[in-house]
Enzyme design. Structure first.
Site, PDB file in Angstrom:
ATOM      1  N   ARG A 176      11.042 -18.201 -19.448  1.00  0.00           N
ATOM      2  CA  ARG A 176      11.947 -17.607 -19.035  1.00  0.00           C
ATOM      3  C   ARG A 176      12.395 -16.014 -19.567  1.00  0.00           C
ATOM      4  NH1 ARG A 176      13.284 -23.067 -19.059  1.00  0.00           N
ATOM      5  NH2 ARG A 176      12.449 -24.273 -17.142  1.00  0.00           N
TER       6      ARG A 176
ATOM      7  N   LYS B 190       9.121  -2.718 -13.548  1.00  0.00           N
ATOM      8  CA  LYS B 190       8.602  -3.654 -12.249  1.00  0.00           C
ATOM      9  C   LYS B 190       7.550  -3.893 -12.788  1.00  0.00           C
ATOM     10  CE  LYS B 190       8.618  -1.191  -8.161  1.00  0.00           C
ATOM     11  NZ  LYS B 190       8.742  -0.255  -7.714  1.00  0.00           N
TER      12      LYS B 190
ATOM     13  N   GLU C  15       0.372  11.069 -10.118  1.00  0.00           N
ATOM     14  CA  GLU C  15       1.931  10.456 -10.587  1.00  0.00           C
ATOM     15  C   GLU C  15       3.012  11.323 -11.349  1.00  0.00           C
ATOM     16  OE1 GLU C  15       3.282   7.678  -9.034  1.00  0.00           O
ATOM     17  OE2 GLU C  15       1.875   5.886  -8.870  1.00  0.00           O
TER      18      GLU C  15
ATOM     19  N   LYS D  14      11.907   9.892 -14.464  1.00  0.00           N
ATOM     20  CA  LYS D  14      11.573   8.540 -13.979  1.00  0.00           C
ATOM     21  C   LYS D  14      12.894   7.709 -14.808  1.00  0.00           C
ATOM     22  CE  LYS D  14       8.705   4.245 -13.108  1.00  0.00           C
ATOM     23  NZ  LYS D  14       7.916   3.651 -12.672  1.00  0.00           N
TER      24      LYS D  14
ATOM     25  N   GLU E 178      15.439  -0.677  -7.562  1.00  0.00           N
ATOM     26  CA  GLU E 178      15.327  -0.652  -6.142  1.00  0.00           C
ATOM     27  C   GLU E 178      15.719  -1.231  -4.997  1.00  0.00           C
ATOM     28  OE1 GLU E 178      11.180   0.008  -4.003  1.00  0.00           O
ATOM     29  OE2 GLU E 178      11.195  -0.395  -6.434  1.00  0.00           O
TER      30      GLU E 178
ATOM     31  N   ARG F 139      15.782   5.256  -6.220  1.00  0.00           N
ATOM     32  CA  ARG F 139      14.532   4.690  -7.127  1.00  0.00           C
ATOM     33  C   ARG F 139      13.675   4.325  -6.054  1.00  0.00           C
ATOM     34  NH1 ARG F 139      13.271   0.379 -11.775  1.00  0.00           N
ATOM     35  NH2 ARG F 139      11.236   0.896 -12.132  1.00  0.00           N
TER      36      ARG F 139
ATOM     37  N   ASN G 115       7.885   5.728  -4.890  1.00  0.00           N
ATOM     38  CA  ASN G 115       7.864   5.364  -3.832  1.00  0.00           C
ATOM     39  C   ASN G 115       6.718   6.592  -3.102  1.00  0.00           C
ATOM     40  OD1 ASN G 115       7.733   2.729  -5.000  1.00  0.00           O
ATOM     41  ND2 ASN G 115       9.384   2.255  -3.424  1.00  0.00           N
TER      42      ASN G 115
ATOM     43  N   HIS H 121       3.052   5.751  -1.629  1.00  0.00           N
ATOM     44  CA  HIS H 121       2.564   5.049  -2.212  1.00  0.00           C
ATOM     45  C   HIS H 121       2.746   4.082  -1.242  1.00  0.00           C
ATOM     46  CE1 HIS H 121       3.370   6.154  -6.204  1.00  0.00           C
ATOM     47  NE2 HIS H 121       3.241   5.425  -6.758  1.00  0.00           N
TER      48      HIS H 121
ATOM     49  N   HIS I  76      -0.897   2.087  -0.834  1.00  0.00           N
ATOM     50  CA  HIS I  76      -0.727   1.152  -1.080  1.00  0.00           C
ATOM     51  C   HIS I  76      -2.173   0.446   0.493  1.00  0.00           C
ATOM     52  CE1 HIS I  76       2.238   0.118  -4.159  1.00  0.00           C
ATOM     53  NE2 HIS I  76       1.495   0.539  -4.378  1.00  0.00           N
TER      54      HIS I  76
ATOM     55  N   HIS J 244      -5.259   3.485  -7.987  1.00  0.00           N
ATOM     56  CA  HIS J 244      -3.956   3.675  -7.650  1.00  0.00           C
ATOM     57  C   HIS J 244      -4.025   4.993  -8.054  1.00  0.00           C
ATOM     58  CE1 HIS J 244       0.059   2.451  -6.961  1.00  0.00           C
ATOM     59  NE2 HIS J 244       0.201   3.604  -8.272  1.00  0.00           N
TER      60      HIS J 244
END
Length: 374
Positions: A130, A152, A194, A235, A245, A249, A253, A256, A260, A275
């Site tokens: 956990r 993330k 990026e 960032k 997000e 935030r 993206n 992206h 994606h 990517h």
């Protein structure tokens, strides 16, 4: 922007998240110093190092020696390289290996590798017992400026990229700039997409600087360190404002959602598209779509395309090898993307260089028509 004449041994970028704050250390030789830096912060910790076969060959022995010198017990878990390791099968294998090492909640997982390893390892750290400790040691440019910062984590599914995961912040990020010298030109270029993204979001002066200094960034030296540090500061500031997000935030993206969809369309086949290349094409598409919607001048899209093309990145869908599905199928991937909220299409669009914004309720028909023209 200017380069400091004498950079310190390491550049430190803090990520401010209250009692979960952590530092990003950027500089040469940090893999060899990892044990010392970890021991300063996490007394008595034991670690599992998750890495891939390629990175292990270049860096694992050095890291193990550093940990041993600091009396940190370590277990190495090595997976296959590439995006296909970001799936349920590898997740199960790695989580079982961490448990077999009898690590406890107060111990830590170290991600030694690029974005795939960071995302997978962070997810493992977030769910085993956990939630275990987590240390990022990014070895690719993309990971150093983006995926290693912000917490993330996740894996891919047949429905899309990064759709299963958790937010789980690291306790430390060690970005060894020497590791970038082992990257292929293609991998370095992919990470540079990026870097350019931060200028295109809200730092037009940084984008101007990159247009003038990108060759020095590629060559190494103080410009490379400055570009990485500037990206990490950008960032870190966004993550401190919006960790999960729910607000701005999402600006990170930029490119992206299109990118994606293209990665999913290629089946995450890195021989066709990695990517950062998807992000490069996606950022050009985002600027072109903004012009298509009369939100920005076509000159901005042309400038973005020219810069990314100059550094050797792909800038159009037609540059992706092999056959791609029709626009309607790409739209299915876009609708499934995690950046879609309650069915409404949300894109990061722009009013110009460094003027990105969150556009909600973007018409499906407008995006489909735009893609059909590509």
């Amino acid at each position: 922007m200017t380069i400091a004449a004498d950079l310190p041994e390491f550049t430190t970028v803090p990520v401010s998240l209250g009692n979960r704050s952590y530092d990003i250390l950027i500089g040469a030789g940090l893999i060899s110093r990892a044990g010392e830096e970890i021991a300063k912060r996490l007394e008595g910790v034991r670690v599992a190092i998750i890495t891939d076969e390629n990175v292990a060959g270049s860096h694992l022995d050095r890291l193990m020696r550093s940990l041993e010198a600091a009396s940190i017990a370590a277990t190495a878990i090595i997976v296959a390289p590439g995006e296909k390791s970001k799936g349920f099968a590898t997740l199960e294998t790695v989580t079982n290996a961490v448990l077999a090492a009898r690590l406890e909640r107060g111990d830590a997982v170290i991600a030694l590798g690029g974005g795939v390893i960071g995302d997978l390892s962070g997810f493992v750290a977030g769910i085993v017992r956990r939630g275990m400790g987590f240390i990022q040691m990014p070895t690719s440019l993309l990971a150093q400026v983006d995926s290693s910062v912000g917490g993330k984590t996740g894996i891919n599914t047949a429905h899309g990229k990064n759709l299963v995961g958790v937010f789980h912040q690291p306790q430390l990020v060690l970005a060894d700039t020497d590791a970038l010298d082992t990257l292929s030109p293609r991998e370095f270029r992919a990470g540079y997409a990026e870097v350019a993204k931060y200028g295109l979001i809200d730092q037009p002066d940084f984008f101007n600087w990159l247009e003038m200094n990108w060759r020095q960034v590629f060559a190494g030296g103080p410009e490379r360190t400055e570009a990485i540090a500037t990206s990490c500061r950008a960032k870190a500031a966004v993550v401190a404002r919006d960790e999960r997000e729910t607000g701005d935030r999402a600006l990170l993206n930029l490119g992206h959602t299109f990118g994606h969809a293209l990665e999913t369309a290629t089946g995450y086949d890195s021989s066709r598209l990695v990517h950062g290349e998807g992000v490069s094409i996606g950022m050009v598409l985002a600027h072109q779509f903004s012009a298509h919607m009369n939100l920005a001048s076509p000159d901005a899209a042309a400038r973005v395309e020219a810069h990314l093309k100059a550094v050797g990145l792909p800038v159009s869908i037609s540059e992706i090898p092999g056959t791609l599905p029709p626009a309607e199928k790409l739209m299915d991937f876009i609708v499934q993307d995690k950046k879609v909220s309650r069915g409404a299409l949300t894109f990061i669009l722009t009013h110009g260089i460094g003027q990105a914004f969150i556009a909600t309720d973007v018409p499906y028909s407008a995006v489909l028509g735009f893609l059909k023209g590509k």
